[in-house]
Design a protein around this motif. Structure first.
Motif, PDB file in Angstrom:
ATOM      1  N   ASP A   1      17.108  93.121  46.335  1.00  0.00           N
ATOM      2  CA  ASP A   1      17.054  92.699  44.935  1.00  0.00           C
ATOM      3  C   ASP A   1      17.496  91.243  44.784  1.00  0.00           C
ATOM      4  N   THR A   2      18.519  90.851  45.532  1.00  0.00           N
ATOM      5  CA  THR A   2      18.993  89.469  45.468  1.00  0.00           C
ATOM      6  C   THR A   2      17.963  88.520  46.078  1.00  0.00           C
TER       7      THR A   2
ATOM      8  N   MET B   1      14.795  88.904  45.939  1.00  0.00           N
ATOM      9  CA  MET B   1      13.760  88.740  44.909  1.00  0.00           C
ATOM     10  C   MET B   1      14.212  87.739  43.833  1.00  0.00           C
ATOM     11  N   LYS B   2      15.491  87.740  43.494  1.00  0.00           N
ATOM     12  CA  LYS B   2      16.025  86.769  42.528  1.00  0.00           C
ATOM     13  C   LYS B   2      16.002  85.357  43.116  1.00  0.00           C
ATOM     14  N   ILE B   3      16.262  85.237  44.402  1.00  0.00           N
ATOM     15  CA  ILE B   3      16.179  83.944  45.079  1.00  0.00           C
ATOM     16  C   ILE B   3      14.746  83.419  44.996  1.00  0.00           C
TER      17      ILE B   3
ATOM     18  N   ASP C   1      12.480  84.218  42.758  1.00  0.00           N
ATOM     19  CA  ASP C   1      12.225  83.863  41.356  1.00  0.00           C
ATOM     20  C   ASP C   1      12.772  82.469  41.058  1.00  0.00           C
ATOM     21  N   ARG C   2      13.989  82.195  41.515  1.00  0.00           N
ATOM     22  CA  ARG C   2      14.589  80.875  41.298  1.00  0.00           C
ATOM     23  C   ARG C   2      13.772  79.788  41.987  1.00  0.00           C
TER      24      ARG C   2
ATOM     25  N   LYS D   1      10.648  79.035  40.016  1.00  0.00           N
ATOM     26  CA  LYS D   1      10.934  78.208  38.830  1.00  0.00           C
ATOM     27  C   LYS D   1      11.173  76.749  39.224  1.00  0.00           C
TER      28      LYS D   1
ATOM     29  N   ARG E   1       5.304  84.411  48.015  1.00  0.00           N
ATOM     30  CA  ARG E   1       6.425  85.290  47.676  1.00  0.00           C
ATOM     31  C   ARG E   1       6.661  86.313  48.789  1.00  0.00           C
TER      32      ARG E   1
ATOM     33  N   SER F   1       9.931  86.336  51.261  1.00  0.00           N
ATOM     34  CA  SER F   1      10.746  87.544  51.335  1.00  0.00           C
ATOM     35  C   SER F   1      10.930  87.962  52.787  1.00  0.00           C
TER      36      SER F   1
ATOM     37  N   ASP G   1      24.137  86.376  47.829  1.00  0.00           N
ATOM     38  CA  ASP G   1      24.766  86.148  46.526  1.00  0.00           C
ATOM     39  C   ASP G   1      25.221  84.694  46.386  1.00  0.00           C
TER      40      ASP G   1
ATOM     41  N   LEU H   1      22.131  82.409  46.029  1.00  0.00           N
ATOM     42  CA  LEU H   1      21.561  82.490  44.679  1.00  0.00           C
ATOM     43  C   LEU H   1      22.393  81.681  43.680  1.00  0.00           C
TER      44      LEU H   1
END
Length: 98
Positions: free
Chosen positions: A14-15, A17-19, A21-22, A25, A35, A39, A55, A58
């Motif tokens: 999950d983290t 995936m947030k990385i 996303d960042r 952006k 992507r 991953s 963590d 991120l």
């Protein structure tokens, strides 16, 4: 040759995936295919000899985030899952000496 591992916990995934996303952006991701590759790169790095503190990555400032993100993409040997070129991510977990 050993098989590459992509094993992460659900929380680590999950983290990751947030990385991604960042990074998207920030303009570091070019396509949806990127992507998946990113991953796999991050998970392979973590599971094949360089455990990552996702963590901290991120939460990092833009410069240090980009250093690890781009460095992993550049230095990962996709045949082995290991980092080359003497590259060590800033957000790699501390090595445990036996």
């Amino acid at each position: 040759m050993d098989e590459i591992s992509f094993t992460t916990t659900r929380r680590e995934h999950d983290t990751v995936m947030k990385i991604i996303d960042r990074a998207e952006k920030a303009g570091l991701v070019r396509s949806s295919d990127d992507r998946m590759s990113i991953s796999m790169d991050l998970c392979a790095t973590h599971a094949n000899g360089c455990p990552m503190d996702f963590d901290r990555m991120l939460a990092a400032d833009d410069f240090n985030f980009a250093h690890d993100y781009c460095g992993i993409a550049r230095h990962l040997d996709r045949r082995t899952g290991k980092l080359g070129g003497m590259f060590r991510p800033r957000f790699a977990k501390a090595e445990v000496r036996s």
